[in-house]
Design a protein around this motif. Structure first.
Motif, short mmCIF file in Angstrom:
data_model
loop_
_atom_site.label_atom_id
_atom_site.label_comp_id
_atom_site.label_asym_id
_atom_site.label_seq_id
_atom_site.Cartn_x
_atom_site.Cartn_y
_atom_site.Cartn_z
N GLY A 193 37.00 102.88 30.92
CA GLY A 193 36.46 102.11 32.03
C GLY A 193 37.58 101.70 32.95
N GLU A 194 37.69 100.40 33.21
CA GLU A 194 38.75 99.90 34.08
C GLU A 194 39.96 99.41 33.29
OE1 GLU A 194 38.61 100.04 37.43
OE2 GLU A 194 36.71 101.12 37.12
N VAL A 195 39.89 99.50 31.96
CA VAL A 195 40.93 98.89 31.12
C VAL A 195 41.97 99.91 30.71
CG1 VAL A 195 41.39 97.62 28.99
CG2 VAL A 195 39.27 97.20 30.26
N VAL A 196 43.21 99.66 31.07
CA VAL A 196 44.34 100.50 30.64
C VAL A 196 44.69 100.14 29.20
CG1 VAL A 196 46.79 101.01 30.99
CG2 VAL A 196 45.25 100.78 32.96
N HIS A 197 44.87 101.16 28.38
CA HIS A 197 45.29 101.00 26.99
C HIS A 197 46.66 101.67 26.83
CE1 HIS A 197 41.01 100.25 26.72
NE2 HIS A 197 41.08 99.97 25.43
N ASP A 198 47.63 100.91 26.36
CA ASP A 198 48.96 101.47 26.09
C ASP A 198 49.16 101.64 24.59
OD1 ASP A 198 49.94 101.78 28.66
OD2 ASP A 198 50.89 99.80 28.71
N VAL A 199 49.90 102.69 24.23
CA VAL A 199 50.29 102.94 22.85
C VAL A 199 51.81 103.02 22.84
CG1 VAL A 199 50.06 104.42 20.83
CG2 VAL A 199 48.18 104.27 22.50
N ALA A 200 52.46 102.10 22.15
CA ALA A 200 53.92 102.07 22.08
C ALA A 200 54.36 102.37 20.66
CB ALA A 200 54.46 100.72 22.53
N LEU A 201 55.14 103.42 20.48
CA LEU A 201 55.65 103.82 19.17
C LEU A 201 57.14 103.47 19.09
CD1 LEU A 201 54.05 107.36 18.69
CD2 LEU A 201 53.05 105.12 18.24
N THR A 202 57.49 102.61 18.16
CA THR A 202 58.88 102.22 17.95
C THR A 202 59.36 102.83 16.63
OG1 THR A 202 58.59 100.14 19.13
CG2 THR A 202 60.47 100.30 17.64
N GLY A 203 60.48 103.55 16.69
CA GLY A 203 60.99 104.20 15.49
C GLY A 203 61.04 105.70 15.69
N ARG A 204 61.74 106.39 14.82
CA ARG A 204 61.87 107.84 14.94
C ARG A 204 60.55 108.53 14.59
NH1 ARG A 204 67.83 109.08 12.22
NH2 ARG A 204 69.01 107.61 13.53
N HIS A 205 60.18 109.49 15.42
CA HIS A 205 58.91 110.19 15.19
C HIS A 205 58.90 111.48 15.98
CE1 HIS A 205 57.20 109.45 19.20
NE2 HIS A 205 57.89 108.32 19.16
N ASP A 206 57.93 112.34 15.65
CA ASP A 206 57.70 113.56 16.42
C ASP A 206 56.23 113.64 16.83
OD1 ASP A 206 56.57 114.01 13.98
OD2 ASP A 206 57.50 115.95 13.61
N CYS A 207 55.69 112.49 17.18
CA CYS A 207 54.25 112.37 17.43
C CYS A 207 53.83 113.15 18.68
CB CYS A 207 53.89 110.91 17.60
SG CYS A 207 52.14 110.61 17.93
N ASP A 208 52.69 113.81 18.56
CA ASP A 208 52.04 114.44 19.71
C ASP A 208 51.25 113.34 20.43
OD1 ASP A 208 50.46 115.81 21.49
OD2 ASP A 208 49.77 117.32 20.07
N MET A 209 51.87 112.74 21.43
CA MET A 209 51.25 111.61 22.11
C MET A 209 49.99 112.01 22.87
SD MET A 209 52.82 108.78 21.42
CE MET A 209 52.41 107.61 22.71
N VAL A 210 49.95 113.25 23.33
CA VAL A 210 48.77 113.72 24.06
C VAL A 210 47.56 113.70 23.14
CG1 VAL A 210 47.71 115.66 25.27
CG2 VAL A 210 50.11 115.08 25.70
N ARG A 211 47.73 114.24 21.93
CA ARG A 211 46.60 114.24 20.99
C ARG A 211 46.25 112.83 20.55
NH1 ARG A 211 45.51 117.83 15.49
NH2 ARG A 211 43.59 116.73 14.94
N LEU A 212 47.27 112.03 20.24
CA LEU A 212 47.00 110.67 19.76
C LEU A 212 46.23 109.86 20.79
CD1 LEU A 212 47.32 108.34 17.77
CD2 LEU A 212 49.59 107.90 18.74
#
Length: 592
Positions: A193-212
């Motif tokens: 909707g109108e609400v922005v959702h942020d995802v912040a990952l702290t620490g070493r990772h190889d995350c696929d942020m697009v999929r997450l």
């Protein structure tokens, strides 16, 4: 300083794990201003004594020292100061708890919940306040950023997006309900909707942020649709600390703090839905659902919270249990996981509850009330004494949902109950009375179903889920988890063959074995943790064996008779030949 209450916090000593904090009161109590730190944090029902981490504290006014008296374990009173003078407390907080409940600081990042670091100013807690979140003084850490759902202030010194500076809160309750992460985090975003959702990952990772972010967007959008748009916040943040091995989450009004294993995150090129990633999405879903159920629809006992002492309610089975039901249900309904995956998750929850003898001693209502002294303070006898209001509460929600749907041919469901609770309590800010869930169920499904619910949550009988799933074309089967005879005990996963739990009325308990005993030999052969199952697999139920074990530093001998393994491994499968009515009910329930 023009604000009535002004806080300042700085990660001043990262290598010593200490925050430097101050609070300034423009108009202190003329009889002596009292301050206190919460003893617990909402969402985690145990007294944690956060004040124990305050390592130094002093007061001043106009640069002159003011006497400070400690009143109890978490409260202080400053001496009177002349009228018109502001009072400031300076203190340091030790922060070395890598969890979602408290505070953590080192040279890699900083994290805190307000309940761990911000003293409450008595008599002023309903007043607006500002917070100056300051950067580390170490130049090597000057690239740190800030993420929090705490609103940014306006005017001079106001923080910019993801920056240090001034933030604001309408009152103390809002101040402590927005955790803060500082450091070098990876940031992903999506919009519902109108609400922005942020995802912040702290620490070493190889995350696929697009999929997450794509998966989280589907889950969050489904939950917003369930309760009805717009979402009850202007912005939302997932603050995720990545570690080698960890799991946990804590809800807040516009964010959640999460602890996750890096292996559980999706990686580029990952095709299948892994068990770890499914578990992480379920955790995110659980905490997001709390945006409605707990943060806004909450027990009357929590309105307002008394953070100095225990707040008792018998309703955690509805607030945590219903949320535990919807967290995985949201995954399948939003299309993130398949039906078979979801049925496996239900089977796992059923199995876990059946493996808890304490379910026959404690109801989920009692478990809710005693969370402060039992669920959050488990010991070696916990499986024999308690039942999880999360797990069995989720099964109660499932049983309730199935009955509502079956009785109405799919026209009514637990969704209707949740929306009713949202309208009556969440949107009004009125706390749910102890009988409020039963009243809501009676309104949607009738008084008979409400009476069934009361018996289910106040009693200790197992729920008739196999029968309730049948109209949906779901077959429930039970079988032993292992073909080996049953010892009636659980061993430590790693290291020495130490008994972690000894289950009531099992072979081990009848023979006299106890939790903490370290097995040495079975029928004269050395025992190790990994090889015990293989040794037992060569035996048959009814056979007698000789076990040697150390209890403390004493070697003891035991004789026991092995038992037939219990049929506590539950699996759910769609029936091979389900009727059209069953398929319709199942589609209405699972969305496909």
């Amino acid at each position: 300083m023009t604000d009535p209450i002004h806080y300042r916090i700085c990660p001043l000593y990262p290598r010593a794990h200490r925050f430097a904090v101050s609070v300034t009161v423009a108009e202190p109590d003329p009889e002596g201003q009292v301050f206190s730190l919460p003893a617990w944090i909402p969402g985690s029902y145990m007294i944690r004594e956060f004040a124990r981490n305050i390592v130094s504290i002093r007061a001043e006014a106009d640069g002159k020292a003011v006497a400070l008296e400690k009143l109890d374990k978490h409260s202080w009173r400053a001496a009177r100061v002349p009228a018109g003078r502001a009072l400031t407390l300076h203190y340091e907080v030790y922060a070395w708890d890598l969890s979602v409940r408290a505070a953590h600081l080192d040279h890699t990042h900083a994290f805190f919940n307000g309940t761990s670091v911000f003293l409450k100013v008595h008599g002023h807690s309903a007043r607006p306040c500002t917070v100056d979140i300051q950067p580390p003084v170490d130049e090597r850490l000057r690239d740190w950023r800030v993420i929090t759902a705490l609103p940014r202030a306006s005017g001079r010194g106001a923080a910019k997006a993801y920056g240090f500076g001034l933030y604001r809160a309408a009152d103390y309750d809002e101040l402590i309900d927005h955790p803060v992460e500082m450091g070098r985090f990876t940031l992903g975003s999506f919009q519902v909707g109108e609400v922005v959702h942020d995802v912040a990952l702290t620490g070493r990772h190889d995350c696929d942020m697009v999929r997450l972010t794509a998966d989280l967007k589907r889950i969050c959008a489904w939950q917003v649709d369930l309760f009805g748009a717009p979402a009850p916040m202007d912005y939302y943040a997932f603050l995720v600390m990545i570690v080698g091995d960890g799991y946990g989450g804590l809800e807040h009004r516009a964010s959640t703090a999460l602890l996750a294993s890096r292996a559980d995150l999706p990686y580029a090129g990952m095709k299948a839905m892994t068990k770890g990633y499914r578990q992480f999405l379920g955790l995110c879903s659980h905490e997001y659902f709390h945006t409605w159920n707990v943060k806004r629809i909450k027990p009357a006992a929590f309105t307002p919270y008394d953070l100095a002492a225990e707040n008792y309610t018998r309703l955690l089975w509805a607030f945590e249990g219903f949320t535990s039901y919807y967290d995985d249900l949201a995954l399948v309904r939003s299309g993130v996981i398949e039906v078979d995956d979801y049925l496996a998750l239900i089977g796992q929850t059923l199995s876990n509850v059946l493996r808890t003898p304490g379910r026959r001693r404690q109801s989920v209502a009692e478990s809710s009330f005693d969370a402060w002294i039992k669920y959050y303070r488990q010991d070696e006898n916990a499986p024999n004494a308690i039942v999880s209001y999360y797990a069995k509460g989720a099964l109660v929600a499932l049983a309730l949902d199935l009955q509502l749907r079956a009785a109405s041919a799919g026209q009514k469901s637990l969704d209707d109950v949740m929306r009713l609770l949202w309208q009556h309590y969440g949107q009004t800010g009125i706390g749910v009375p102890e009988d409020g869930i039963f009243a809501a169920v009676a309104q949607i499904g009738g008084t008979s179903l409400a009476r069934w619910l009361r018996r289910a949550v106040e009693g200790t009988d197992d729920l008739p889920l196999a029968r309730l799933l049948k109209p949906f074309g779901i077959v429930c089967t039970a079988e032993p988890a292992s073909t080996a005879p049953w010892l009636g005990a659980k061993l430590a996963v790693d290291g020495e063959p130490r008994l972690v739990h000894v289950y009531d009325d099992g072979p081990a308990q009848r023979a006299g074995l106890s939790a903490g005993d370290v097995l040495v030999a079975l029928d004269g052969l050395k025992v190790d943790a990994r090889g015990l199952d293989a040794m037992l697999a060569r035996r048959r139920p009814g056979e007698r064996i000789e076990l040697y074990a150390f209890r403390r530093d004493e070697l003891l001998r035991f004789e026991l008779e092995l038992a037939t393994p219990p049929a506590d491994q539950i699996s759910l499968k769609p029936a091979a030949k389900a009727s059209a009515a069953a398929r319709r009910l199942r589609r209405g329930w699972l969305g496909r």
